[in-house]
Design a protein around this motif. Structure first.
Motif, mmCIF file in Angstrom:
data_model
loop_
_atom_site.group_PDB
_atom_site.id
_atom_site.type_symbol
_atom_site.label_atom_id
_atom_site.label_comp_id
_atom_site.label_asym_id
_atom_site.label_seq_id
_atom_site.Cartn_x
_atom_site.Cartn_y
_atom_site.Cartn_z
ATOM 1 N N ALA A 232 18.770 151.042 -3.709
ATOM 2 C CA ALA A 232 17.934 150.143 -4.522
ATOM 3 C C ALA A 232 18.709 149.767 -5.776
ATOM 4 C CB ALA A 232 16.641 150.840 -4.910
ATOM 5 N N LEU A 233 18.388 148.586 -6.314
ATOM 6 C CA LEU A 233 19.010 148.134 -7.565
ATOM 7 C C LEU A 233 17.947 148.080 -8.655
ATOM 8 C CD1 LEU A 233 21.323 146.689 -9.221
ATOM 9 C CD2 LEU A 233 20.390 144.532 -8.338
ATOM 10 N N VAL A 234 18.243 148.671 -9.804
ATOM 11 C CA VAL A 234 17.370 148.460 -10.975
ATOM 12 C C VAL A 234 18.143 147.491 -11.868
ATOM 13 C CG1 VAL A 234 16.063 149.505 -12.848
ATOM 14 C CG2 VAL A 234 16.474 150.799 -10.741
ATOM 15 N N PHE A 235 17.617 146.281 -12.001
ATOM 16 C CA PHE A 235 18.355 145.199 -12.665
ATOM 17 C C PHE A 235 17.884 145.056 -14.122
ATOM 18 C CE2 PHE A 235 19.415 141.009 -14.003
ATOM 19 C CZ PHE A 235 20.607 140.717 -13.360
ATOM 20 N N GLY A 236 18.840 145.034 -15.041
ATOM 21 C CA GLY A 236 18.479 144.909 -16.462
ATOM 22 C C GLY A 236 17.822 146.190 -16.943
ATOM 23 N N VAL A 237 18.440 147.303 -16.571
ATOM 24 C CA VAL A 237 17.811 148.615 -16.814
ATOM 25 C C VAL A 237 17.808 148.984 -18.304
ATOM 26 C CG1 VAL A 237 19.957 149.915 -16.455
ATOM 27 C CG2 VAL A 237 17.759 150.979 -15.887
ATOM 28 N N GLY A 238 18.682 148.300 -19.079
ATOM 29 C CA GLY A 238 18.765 148.641 -20.500
ATOM 30 C C GLY A 238 19.341 150.040 -20.667
ATOM 31 N N PRO A 239 18.979 150.720 -21.750
ATOM 32 C CA PRO A 239 19.445 152.105 -21.921
ATOM 33 C C PRO A 239 18.426 153.092 -21.345
ATOM 34 C CG PRO A 239 18.429 151.307 -23.942
ATOM 35 C CD PRO A 239 18.255 150.210 -22.938
ATOM 36 N N THR A 240 17.549 152.588 -20.456
ATOM 37 C CA THR A 240 16.374 153.386 -20.062
ATOM 38 C C THR A 240 16.461 153.953 -18.644
ATOM 39 O OG1 THR A 240 15.119 151.582 -19.044
ATOM 40 C CG2 THR A 240 14.996 151.766 -21.440
ATOM 41 N N LEU A 241 15.606 154.923 -18.372
ATOM 42 C CA LEU A 241 15.547 155.512 -17.027
ATOM 43 C C LEU A 241 14.116 155.646 -16.518
ATOM 44 C CD1 LEU A 241 18.345 157.852 -18.006
ATOM 45 C CD2 LEU A 241 18.368 156.776 -15.749
ATOM 46 N N HIS A 242 13.161 155.195 -17.310
ATOM 47 C CA HIS A 242 11.763 155.446 -16.938
ATOM 48 C C HIS A 242 11.323 154.703 -15.674
ATOM 49 C CE1 HIS A 242 11.972 151.846 -19.244
ATOM 50 N NE2 HIS A 242 10.678 151.604 -19.167
ATOM 51 N N HIS A 243 12.093 153.657 -15.254
ATOM 52 C CA HIS A 243 11.752 152.991 -13.996
ATOM 53 C C HIS A 243 12.703 153.428 -12.883
ATOM 54 C CE1 HIS A 243 10.091 149.692 -16.836
ATOM 55 N NE2 HIS A 243 9.156 150.583 -16.543
ATOM 56 N N VAL A 244 13.484 154.463 -13.184
ATOM 57 C CA VAL A 244 14.478 154.923 -12.212
ATOM 58 C C VAL A 244 13.982 156.186 -11.500
ATOM 59 C CG1 VAL A 244 16.890 155.611 -11.919
ATOM 60 C CG2 VAL A 244 16.288 153.918 -13.656
ATOM 61 N N PHE A 245 13.309 157.056 -12.283
ATOM 62 C CA PHE A 245 12.842 158.321 -11.690
ATOM 63 C C PHE A 245 11.932 158.065 -10.484
ATOM 64 C CE2 PHE A 245 13.366 159.215 -16.303
ATOM 65 C CZ PHE A 245 14.499 159.995 -16.184
ATOM 66 N N LEU A 246 11.153 156.992 -10.566
ATOM 67 C CA LEU A 246 10.178 156.720 -9.513
ATOM 68 C C LEU A 246 10.845 156.234 -8.228
ATOM 69 C CD1 LEU A 246 9.779 153.317 -9.533
ATOM 70 C CD2 LEU A 246 8.708 153.921 -11.699
ATOM 71 N N ALA A 247 12.154 155.848 -8.328
ATOM 72 C CA ALA A 247 12.862 155.375 -7.136
ATOM 73 C C ALA A 247 13.621 156.516 -6.448
ATOM 74 C CB ALA A 247 13.834 154.262 -7.519
ATOM 75 N N ALA A 248 13.865 157.593 -7.214
ATOM 76 C CA ALA A 248 14.793 158.632 -6.739
ATOM 77 C C ALA A 248 14.439 159.182 -5.357
ATOM 78 C CB ALA A 248 14.858 159.761 -7.760
ATOM 79 N N GLU A 249 13.162 159.413 -5.141
ATOM 80 C CA GLU A 249 12.762 160.054 -3.890
ATOM 81 C C GLU A 249 12.594 159.037 -2.761
ATOM 82 O OE1 GLU A 249 8.897 161.470 -3.609
ATOM 83 O OE2 GLU A 249 9.431 163.409 -2.752
ATOM 84 N N LYS A 250 12.621 157.758 -3.126
ATOM 85 C CA LYS A 250 12.203 156.729 -2.159
ATOM 86 C C LYS A 250 13.354 155.943 -1.543
ATOM 87 C CE LYS A 250 7.707 157.167 -2.873
ATOM 88 N NZ LYS A 250 7.731 158.339 -3.739
ATOM 89 N N VAL A 251 14.572 156.109 -2.063
ATOM 90 C CA VAL A 251 15.691 155.318 -1.547
ATOM 91 C C VAL A 251 16.931 156.203 -1.382
ATOM 92 C CG1 VAL A 251 14.900 153.124 -2.548
ATOM 93 C CG2 VAL A 251 16.347 154.635 -3.906
ATOM 94 N N SER A 252 17.934 155.665 -0.676
ATOM 95 C CA SER A 252 19.118 156.492 -0.383
ATOM 96 C C SER A 252 20.039 156.624 -1.598
ATOM 97 C CB SER A 252 19.888 155.889 0.788
ATOM 98 O OG SER A 252 20.360 154.603 0.441
ATOM 99 N N GLU A 253 20.174 155.534 -2.347
ATOM 100 C CA GLU A 253 21.033 155.532 -3.555
ATOM 101 C C GLU A 253 20.372 154.622 -4.586
ATOM 102 O OE1 GLU A 253 25.108 154.111 -3.055
ATOM 103 O OE2 GLU A 253 25.019 154.790 -0.969
ATOM 104 N N ILE A 254 20.780 154.811 -5.835
ATOM 105 C CA ILE A 254 20.276 153.902 -6.877
ATOM 106 C C ILE A 254 21.469 153.303 -7.607
ATOM 107 C CG2 ILE A 254 18.887 153.675 -8.964
ATOM 108 C CD1 ILE A 254 17.347 156.177 -8.076
#
Ligand SMILES: C[S@@+](CC[C@H](N)C(=O)[O-])C[C@H]1O[C@@H](n2cnc3c(N)ncnc32)[C@H](O)[C@@H]1O
Length: 370
Positions: A232-254
């Motif tokens: 999965a791609l998180v686009f324009g993530v900024g310096p943040t991770l709060h929308h990344v933790f929710l992807a961790a379990e759901k995709v193969s790589e981030i």
């Protein structure tokens, strides 16, 4: 399974800070205070000198004063709102106490709602304090001068209030134009030269704001359909991770895509367990709660943090101004793309925003049908 591309909305807020903001605020406060005084006093004197209201009695004069206060209050309200919008967009405004209230609230880690209250209180307190000289002046002249009656003094105050209200509406309108011009000119220069990842994290991610609760809950729900076998791609993530933790379990790589190297560096600090890196544990905890875990234990939070570190395999430099925002880095398309508050921050122009949104949507690979 359908690929996902979800761009959430957030007011165009910035974490641009520093001495320049204070300098601009101090200068603007000084200039606008004096301009207000001149205009309001001038109108008050003009109304008295014109003799238009010379025949009115006490009751009419007091009613006039009351009405002028309603007018004054609405002008003040327009300025307060305009200053808040300006503070949010630029970190500066035309009232130094409003900025002081806002910045203090940020330092104390108050929520966005309370920062707004602090800025409003600062702005209102200044305007009320500015009223005092008018009362002292008008009252003193009425008391000690034979040529100026109490009714003249009240008429003067009503005229000055009307002047302050007109000035307030004009200033609010002017600030609105200024903000619109800022938006039209785009914000790249500010992102490139003035963005401070640390200030952004402190201002918006010291605690979970209500709108962020909704956004995370929304993404958690959306990610239920993500393709677990794909990156999965998180686009324009900024310096943040709060929308990344929710992807961790759901995709193969981030893969994390970001325009500013300073923001990617901030992420690298977290990945490298730098003790000075931002603490996201409260956000991880909330993410787990959204996923259905009741009161996650500290080990469960740590487990998700570690899983996220392991899943992040690529940090990409991206730019929405390019036809291909990934600039040839990484895969051209992803089964899942998450992008929050990016396109709307990268431009204030609606048609450009539509192009940027199309570019983000273009990064989503269509699911093979049936
Ligand atoms: C308001 S921040 C949002 C960050 C993060 N997604 C969040 O939810 O807090 C907007 C992001 O857009 C990025 N940005 C600005 N101009 C950009 C551009 N031309 N292309 C891609 N991203 C850009 C900024 O670097 C910043 O990280």
């Amino acid at each position: 399974m359908d690929a996902r591309n979800v761009e959430a909305e957030k007011p165009s807020v910035r974490a641009f800070s520093g001495a320049r903001r204070w300098g601009a605020t101090a200068a603007a406060s000084f200039i606008t205070a004096y301009a207000l005084d001149l205009f309001a006093t001038g109108l008050g004197l003009l109304v008295v000198a014109s003799g238009l209201l010379s025949g009115i009695g006490y009751v009419e004069a007091l009613l006039l004063l009351l009405a002028s206060y309603v007018f004054w209050g609405s002008g003040l309200w327009a300025v307060i709102k305009a200053n808040w919008a300006l503070l949010q967009r630029t970190g500066a405004c035309t009232n130094i106490l409003a900025k002081a209230g806002h910045d203090l609230a940020v330092r104390l880690g108050w929520s966005l709602g309370w920062r707004k209250v602090a800025a409003y209180v600062g702005n209102t307190a200044t305007e009320l304090a500015k009223e005092a000289p008018y009362y002292i002046g008008a009252g003193g002249v009425a008391l000690f001068s034979d040529s100026v009656s109490a009714i003249d003094a009240i008429v003067f105050l009503a005229g000055a209030n009307a002047g302050a209200a007109i000035y307030g509406f004009a200033l609010a309108r002017g600030l609105g134009f200024f903000l619109a011009r800022l938006a039209k000119r785009g914000v790249y220069a500010s992102f490139d030269t003035e963005w401070e990842p640390g200030a952004y994290l402190k201002e918006y991610y010291s605690e979970i704001e209500p709108e962020e609760r909704d956004t995370i809950a929304f993404f958690v729900d959306a990610m239920k359909d993500a393709d677990r076998t794909q990156p999965a791609l998180v686009f324009g993530v900024g310096p943040t991770l709060h929308h990344v933790f929710l992807a961790a379990e759901k995709v193969s790589e981030i893969h994390l895509g970001e325009y500013l190297p300073a923001n990617l560096h901030e992420i690298e600090r977290w990945l490298g367990r730098d003790p000075e890196a931002h603490d996201w544990r409260r956000f991880v905890e909330y993410t787990l709660e959204c996923e259905g875990l009741d009161r996650p234990a500290p080990e469960e939070i740590t487990f998700r943090e570690e899983m996220t570190r392991a899943r992040i395999t690529n940090l990409l430099h991206v730019d929405l101004r390019l036809e291909n925002p990934l600039g040839g880095e990484g895969p051209r398309q992803y089964a899942t793309v998450i992008s929050a508050y990016c396109a709307d921050s990268a431009t204030g122009d609606k048609s450009e925003w539509a192009t940027y949104m199309q570019r983000i949507a273009g990064l989503v690979r269509r699911a093979a049908c049936c």
